[in-house]
Design an enzyme around this catalytic site. Structure first.
Site, mmCIF file in Angstrom:
data_model
loop_
_atom_site.group_PDB
_atom_site.id
_atom_site.type_symbol
_atom_site.label_atom_id
_atom_site.label_comp_id
_atom_site.label_asym_id
_atom_site.label_seq_id
_atom_site.Cartn_x
_atom_site.Cartn_y
_atom_site.Cartn_z
ATOM 1 N N TYR A 1 -13.570 -6.472 4.471
ATOM 2 C CA TYR A 1 -12.261 -6.704 3.847
ATOM 3 C C TYR A 1 -12.032 -8.205 3.764
ATOM 4 O O TYR A 1 -12.182 -8.919 4.757
ATOM 5 C CB TYR A 1 -11.125 -6.052 4.650
ATOM 6 C CG TYR A 1 -9.777 -6.369 4.026
ATOM 7 C CD1 TYR A 1 -9.356 -5.702 2.869
ATOM 8 C CD2 TYR A 1 -8.951 -7.373 4.545
ATOM 9 C CE1 TYR A 1 -8.148 -6.026 2.268
ATOM 10 C CE2 TYR A 1 -7.741 -7.690 3.939
ATOM 11 C CZ TYR A 1 -7.348 -7.014 2.801
ATOM 12 O OH TYR A 1 -6.162 -7.346 2.186
ATOM 13 N N LYS B 285 -4.097 -16.128 9.034
ATOM 14 C CA LYS B 285 -3.322 -15.239 9.909
ATOM 15 C C LYS B 285 -2.724 -15.947 11.129
ATOM 16 O O LYS B 285 -1.665 -16.524 11.006
ATOM 17 C CB LYS B 285 -4.167 -14.028 10.285
ATOM 18 C CG LYS B 285 -4.375 -13.124 9.061
ATOM 19 C CD LYS B 285 -4.651 -11.679 9.396
ATOM 20 C CE LYS B 285 -4.408 -10.782 8.208
ATOM 21 N NZ LYS B 285 -5.595 -10.319 7.512
ATOM 22 N N ASP C 134 -15.677 -15.236 7.113
ATOM 23 C CA ASP C 134 -14.240 -14.999 6.982
ATOM 24 C C ASP C 134 -13.689 -14.695 8.369
ATOM 25 O O ASP C 134 -13.816 -13.583 8.874
ATOM 26 C CB ASP C 134 -14.011 -13.831 6.012
ATOM 27 C CG ASP C 134 -12.537 -13.491 5.845
ATOM 28 O OD1 ASP C 134 -11.711 -14.000 6.628
ATOM 29 O OD2 ASP C 134 -12.219 -12.696 4.947
ATOM 30 N N TYR D 277 0.806 -1.223 0.000
ATOM 31 C CA TYR D 277 0.000 0.000 0.000
ATOM 32 C C TYR D 277 0.842 1.278 0.000
ATOM 33 O O TYR D 277 0.510 2.240 0.689
ATOM 34 C CB TYR D 277 -0.975 0.013 1.197
ATOM 35 C CG TYR D 277 -1.693 -1.307 1.387
ATOM 36 C CD1 TYR D 277 -2.614 -1.748 0.431
ATOM 37 C CD2 TYR D 277 -1.448 -2.129 2.485
ATOM 38 C CE1 TYR D 277 -3.247 -2.973 0.582
ATOM 39 C CE2 TYR D 277 -2.084 -3.343 2.636
ATOM 40 C CZ TYR D 277 -2.987 -3.770 1.684
ATOM 41 O OH TYR D 277 -3.609 -4.972 1.829
HETATM 42 C C1 LIG Z 1 -5.912 -10.452 6.102
HETATM 43 C C2 LIG Z 1 -7.262 -10.868 5.725
HETATM 44 C C3 LIG Z 1 -7.510 -11.549 4.510
HETATM 45 C C4 LIG Z 1 -6.408 -11.843 3.511
HETATM 46 O O1 LIG Z 1 -5.425 -12.685 4.005
HETATM 47 P P1 LIG Z 1 -3.952 -12.678 3.345
HETATM 48 O O2 LIG Z 1 -3.230 -13.749 4.096
HETATM 49 O O3 LIG Z 1 -3.400 -11.308 3.543
HETATM 50 O O4 LIG Z 1 -4.130 -13.011 1.903
HETATM 51 C C5 LIG Z 1 -8.798 -11.930 4.247
HETATM 52 N N1 LIG Z 1 -9.802 -11.663 5.099
HETATM 53 C C6 LIG Z 1 -9.611 -11.024 6.268
HETATM 54 C C7 LIG Z 1 -10.772 -10.787 7.186
HETATM 55 C C8 LIG Z 1 -8.346 -10.597 6.618
HETATM 56 O O5 LIG Z 1 -8.149 -9.936 7.773
#
Ligand SMILES: *Cc1c(COP(=O)(O)O)cnc(C)c1O
Length: 423
Positions: free
Chosen positions: A143, A273, A244, A15
């Site tokens: 996101y 993560k 997610d 970014y």
């Molecule tokens: C960070 C994140 C992603 C993407 O994961 P990456 O490992 O960066 O590709 C997708 N969804 C959420 C909610 C996130 O916080």
């Protein structure tokens, strides 16, 4: 040429501009809750390297798991082969997630796990004879990652869709949930979502959202009641639900998964993560039996297979990280961190520059009225010995769970001081 000069000339950082990038700080090493810069400056880490390093850095148990696995088998293809670290990880994920989630796809990053989830949902309806159900619905301020499929369900404004509108699939966006975490979810709060899912159900494969905590798209917390109503609406209208949990999973919000707060189970769930405690890149997409059986009916196969799928190093570290978490008193610790973040950040609310201060689990957010000046605010934090990486109007922290109370106090008082300069 110093590393900073070469970095500036040749390396793209997230970014920021390739030719006129924001300043970067060279890091020498990491240890526990500390990031140690080349010049010896020690920073208390407030970011857990973007939600990941829940046990802090260089944890001896994770390091040992990585080294032990490296001795035996660093990597092998997952097509036609399997191995203990992957099987053990899948077993753990099935164990700690809600009962209906039984099938595990191992992906190599969060974005890929979201792409996989989207493909699963679309392929499910295709195979069971409803190919017109191929669109997605989500809520604003979400996101889900930066790849094309993920971007198409990120907030259109924060996700900067505008440059890509010509190639992005057009999905359905409901208003962002406006009911706060402590509130219920009235008919009025849910009206927009309700009317959109009713209108589009015939063409919807799935609803995708971040349960209860919207992360990078705005650091917003919303009512679990809202999520509950989403689940009910999805059931009523025959639409799959993708949660997610990439940011929220593994205890960050005070429950193992944020969707537990609503007592619901998604049809498909993404985790990533902190799955490896921040040591390796890994993510997973979990699906119910129903979704897996639908996709696999009539001889169907799921068409996805990253080269590093099931990477043994990453799986071994994930297994060690999940064990560490389960053996710890993470629930109490997250609750304590939550209280200290709330009390520590509360004074920020007095600043005329601040719009809102909020906390949930081990997440603390100070929302400003105007976007911060990244370059100068970053230096102010580093000067005070903390690592906080704001974006836009948001100054937020989600520290490693192993942070001590003293370190947490240092972190929040540094934030209050720096926010004080913004007025
Ligand atoms: C960070 C994140 C992603 C993407 O994961 P990456 O490992 O960066 O590709 C997708 N969804 C959420 C909610 C996130 O916080």
């Amino acid at each position: 040429m110093s590393i900073l000069d070469f970095d500036r000339e040749h390396i793209w950082h997230p970014y920021t501009s390739a030719t006129n990038p924001l300043k970067v700080f060279p890091v020498k090493r990491t240890e526990g809750v500390k990031i140690i810069l080349e010049d010896g400056t020690e920073l208390i880490d407030g970011m857990a390297s973007w939600w990941c390093a829940v046990h802090g850095y260089n944890h001896p148990v994770l390091r040992k798991a990585l080294c032990d696995q490296a001795e035996v088998m660093p990597h092998v293809m997952f097509g036609g082969l399997t191995h203990e670290p992957a099987v053990e990880l899948a077993r753990k994920l099935v164990d700690i997630s809600p009962e209906p989630l039984q099938h595990v796809f191992l992906a190599d990053s969060g974005s890929v796990s979201v792409e996989v989830a989207i493909k699963m949902a679309i392929q499910y309806w295709y195979v069971i004879g409803k190919p017109k159900k191929n669109r997605l619905m989500t809520v604003r301020n979400g996101y889900h990652g930066d790849t094309i499929g993920c971007m198409s369900v990120c907030d259109p404004v924060n996700g900067m869709h505008s440059m890509f509108t010509s190639i992005l699939p057009k999905h359905i966006f409901a208003e962002s949930p406006e009911c706060g975490f402590e509130e219920g979810c009235s008919d009025e709060h849910f009206a927009d979502f309700k009317s959109k899912i009713e209108e589009h159900a015939h063409e919807l494969a799935a609803v995708i959202l971040e349960p209860v905590v919207q992360g990078t798209g705005g650091m917003r917390f919303y009512s679990p009641e809202y999520l509950k109503r989403v689940r009910e609406a999805c059931d009523e209208h025959n639409v799959l639900l993708i949660c997610d949990e990439i940011a929220t999973g593994f205890g960050r919000t005070g429950t193992m998964f944020a969707s537990e707060k609503a007592g619901i189970c998604p049809d498909i769930m993404c985790v990533g993560k902190s799955i490896t405690g921040g040591m390796m890149t890994l993510a997973a997409t979990l699906a119910t039996k129903e979704v897996a059986e639908g996709i696999s009916s009539k001889g169907g196969v799921f068409m996805h297979g990253p080269t590093f799928m099931g990477n043994p190093l990453a799986c071994a570290v994930a297994n060690a990280s999940i064990d560490l978490l389960l053996k710890s008193n993470w629930k109490e610790r997250v609750a304590e961190i939550s209280e200290l973040l709330c009390s520590g950040l509360a004074p920020c609310a007095k600043s005329s520059a601040v719009a809102d201060v909020r906390c949930l689990g081990a997440i603390g957010v100070v929302e400003l009225k105007e976007p911060v000046d990244m370059e100068s605010i970053q230096q102010e934090f580093v000067k005070r010995g903390v690592w906080v990486r704001p974006f836009g109007k948001l100054v937020y922290v989600m520290p490693p769970y192993i942070i001590s109370n003293l370190e947490l106090e240092a972190l929040t008082s540094a934030i209050c001081e720096v926010i004080g300069l913004q007025g």
